[in-house]
Each structure stands twice: as structure tokens, then as C-alpha cells.
Scaffold this active site. Structure first.
Site, PDB file in Angstrom:
ATOM      1  N   THR A 187       2.453   9.262  -4.990  1.00  0.00           N
ATOM      2  CA  THR A 187       2.680   7.969  -4.190  1.00  0.00           C
ATOM      3  C   THR A 187       3.909   6.994  -4.487  1.00  0.00           C
ATOM      4  O   THR A 187       4.568   5.996  -4.933  1.00  0.00           O
ATOM      5  CB  THR A 187       1.604   7.502  -5.430  1.00  0.00           C
ATOM      6  OG1 THR A 187       1.814   7.564  -6.777  1.00  0.00           O
ATOM      7  CG2 THR A 187       0.131   7.171  -4.557  1.00  0.00           C
ATOM      8  N   ASN A 193       0.809  -0.910   0.328  1.00  0.00           N
ATOM      9  CA  ASN A 193       0.145  -0.050   0.173  1.00  0.00           C
ATOM     10  C   ASN A 193       0.952   1.094   0.064  1.00  0.00           C
ATOM     11  O   ASN A 193       1.254   1.576   1.308  1.00  0.00           O
ATOM     12  CB  ASN A 193      -1.225  -0.078   1.269  1.00  0.00           C
ATOM     13  CG  ASN A 193      -1.483  -1.188   1.253  1.00  0.00           C
ATOM     14  OD1 ASN A 193      -2.283  -1.493   0.427  1.00  0.00           O
ATOM     15  ND2 ASN A 193      -2.429  -1.293   2.829  1.00  0.00           N
ATOM     16  N   HIS A 194       1.455   1.610  -1.703  1.00  0.00           N
ATOM     17  CA  HIS A 194       1.535   3.292  -0.919  1.00  0.00           C
ATOM     18  C   HIS A 194       1.038   4.144  -0.556  1.00  0.00           C
ATOM     19  O   HIS A 194       0.099   4.423  -0.776  1.00  0.00           O
ATOM     20  CB  HIS A 194       2.191   3.928  -2.752  1.00  0.00           C
ATOM     21  CG  HIS A 194       3.158   2.798  -3.699  1.00  0.00           C
ATOM     22  ND1 HIS A 194       3.817   3.279  -4.278  1.00  0.00           N
ATOM     23  CD2 HIS A 194       3.298   1.156  -3.268  1.00  0.00           C
ATOM     24  CE1 HIS A 194       4.533   1.751  -5.011  1.00  0.00           C
ATOM     25  NE2 HIS A 194       4.244   0.632  -3.909  1.00  0.00           N
ATOM     26  N   THR A 195       1.701   4.821   0.138  1.00  0.00           N
ATOM     27  CA  THR A 195       1.283   5.784   1.331  1.00  0.00           C
ATOM     28  C   THR A 195       0.348   7.063   0.413  1.00  0.00           C
ATOM     29  O   THR A 195       1.317   7.168  -0.235  1.00  0.00           O
ATOM     30  CB  THR A 195       2.002   6.528   1.974  1.00  0.00           C
ATOM     31  OG1 THR A 195       1.078   6.861   2.853  1.00  0.00           O
ATOM     32  CG2 THR A 195       3.409   7.625   1.364  1.00  0.00           C
TER      33      THR A 195
END
Ligand SMILES: CC(C)(COP(=O)(O)OP(=O)(O)OC[C@H]1O[C@@H](n2cnc3c(N)ncnc32)[C@H](O)[C@@H]1OP(=O)(O)O)[C@@H](O)C(=O)NCCC(=O)NCCS
Length: 209
Positions: free
Chosen positions: A91, A83-85
């Protein structure tokens, strides 16, 4: 009651079905007795590599699966590091490429958002190629339909399906579900389970001794 640590294959001559507990090597994966995984595409012994993704030790997130679950071929668990922040304006995972951008190595985990562990209850059936996302808790007795994408918690004894997975129906009446959650047959001694297999198969809670 526990299965012998060296018993990998529950069925003679069937190398496509394993007792999952006995093929796990990662310290942050826990699987209960009798839970089985079937894979007719890849070697089921390689479950961790082929089915549990983005599960890096630095994140210290857990995959916990209860007893007597049935996990079908190609079911996958996608962990937090995927889950890229979304807190960042981009991203792009700059903290992961700390050398390139002269950032601090210790902040690598800032690359992704952390939604927590994946916890699967007991007697859960996960269908073919279903995908379970980070942070999801699946209740005892739930059924995850083939090719579902599970993004939210699933209550006990609920059948779900679709993208994203939505409840289809409950498996039993509320009364039966409460009784099943109370008796927790999966925690019984092996002998008591053996004595009750016909009753369990009958689908009628009143037959349970
Ligand atoms: C979900 C499942 C258990 C069926 O449950 P059921 O309650 O008998 O469901 P039904 O077939 O009566 O269908 C009920 C509804 O759910 C939908 N549905 C069924 N399976 C679905 C799935 N995998 N994903 C999305 N929706 C599904 C049906 O289209 C139907 O929708 P509708 O009410 O809008 O008409 C089954 O379809 C399934 O996916 N089983 C997993 C099979 C598998 O992967 N086995 C691997 C070997 S162990």
C-alpha cells in the site's frame, strides 16, 4: 430560479451558515441552489479546505451536491486519492514519490484506486461529522445520521446511520416517495415553492398544490 452569486449568508447576523454554492472555488465541485452548510467550529467559507479531503485535480473526480441540502458541521467527503491502491503488493504509494524511485511523473495517479465521483441528491440532510467516501451516490431526500460513515450508495428518502451506515428506515410510504421523486419540488420556480411551504411542512403529499 437561482440565488444571487454574491449572497453567502442566508441569515442576517449568522456567519456560521453559508449558501455552499457561493463559497466554492474548485472547478470540480458543483453545488445546487439553497444548499447550506453550518459550521460552528471553523469558518464555513473554508468548506473546501476543511471538509473535502484528498480531492486533487489530477484525478478529475467530482463532488456534486444537489439543491436544498442541509450539511451539518464537520461533515466530510473523502476522495479517491485517499485510497492507496489495493492492486499493488504494497500500500506504499511509490508512484507518488516518483523522484525518489525514478518513476514516471505521469503515473502519479497509479498510487490510488479510483472509485468515482461523490454525488449527493436534492433535499439531503447530512448529519454532524458524517463521512462520505469516494464513489458514493446519495439519493434525493436521504438523511445521513450524525457520525455515520457512508461507504455504499443510499436510496432516495432513506435514513441511514452507523459505521458503516446502514438503512434505519424509509422516511415515507413508497407511494409518497414515488410522488416526491416525480414532482421534484426543488426544481420548481421559487414562487411555487413559497406557495407550498406550509404543504411541504405538513408532511402530507396530498396538500401539495
Ligand atoms: C438518524 C436520525 C435522523 C434519527 O432518525 P430516526 O428515524 O428518528 O431514528 P430513531 O431515533 O428512531 O432511532 C432508530 C434507530 O436508529 C439508530 N440511530 C439513530 N441515529 C443514529 C446515528 N446517527 N447513527 C447510528 N444509528 C443511529 C437508533 O439507535 C435506533 O436504533 P435501534 O432501531 O437499533 O434501536 C438522528 O438520530 C440523527 O442522527 N440526526 C442527525 C442530527 C445532526 O447531526 N444534526 C446536525 C445539525 S443539522
Amino acid at each position: 430560479m437561482t440565488i444571487p452569486a454574491d449572497k453567502i449568508y442566508p441569515r442576517t447576523g449568522d456567519k456560521q451558515t453559508v449558501y455552499l454554492k457561493n463559497v466554492i472555488t474548485r472547478p470540480n465541485i458543483e453545488v445546487g441552489d439553497y444548499t447550506m452548510y453550518n459550521d460552528f467550529v471553523n469558518d464555513p467559507v473554508l468548506f473546501e479546505k476543511n471538509n473535502v479531503f484528498y480531492h486533487y485535480p489530477i484525478n478529475n473526480d467530482w463532488l456534486k451536491i444537489g439543491k436544498f441540502c442541509s450539511i451539518a458541521c464537520g461533515a466530510k467527503f473523502i476522495f479517491n486519492s485517499a485510497n492507496h491502491t489495493l492492486k499493488s503488493l504494497s500500500t506504499y504509494p511509490f508512484p507518488l514519490f516518483f523522484e525518489e524511485w525514478a518513476l514516471e511523473r505521469k503515473n502519479v495517479a497509479d498510487s490510488w484506486d479510483n472509485k468515482g465521483d461523490i454525488v449527493v441528491g436534492n433535499d439531503v440532510w447530512i448529519g454532524y461529522e458524517a463521512v462520505v467516501m469516494a464513489g458514493v451516490k446519495i439519493g434525493d431526500g436521504a438523511i445521513i445520521g450524525a457520525r455515520s460513515l457512508v461507504t455504499k450508495d443510499i436510496p432516495p428518502y432513506t435514513i441511514v446511520g452507523g459505521l458503516p451506515a446502514k438503512p434505519i428506515r424509509k422516511r415515507f410510504s413508497e407511494e409518497t416517495i414515488l410522488r416526491l421523486l416525480e414532482i421534484r419540488w426543488w426544481d420548481w420556480p421559487r414562487e411555487k415553492i413559497s406557495e407550498n411551504i406550509t404543504a411541504i411542512q405538513s408532511g402530507l403529499i396530498e396538500y401539495i398544490k
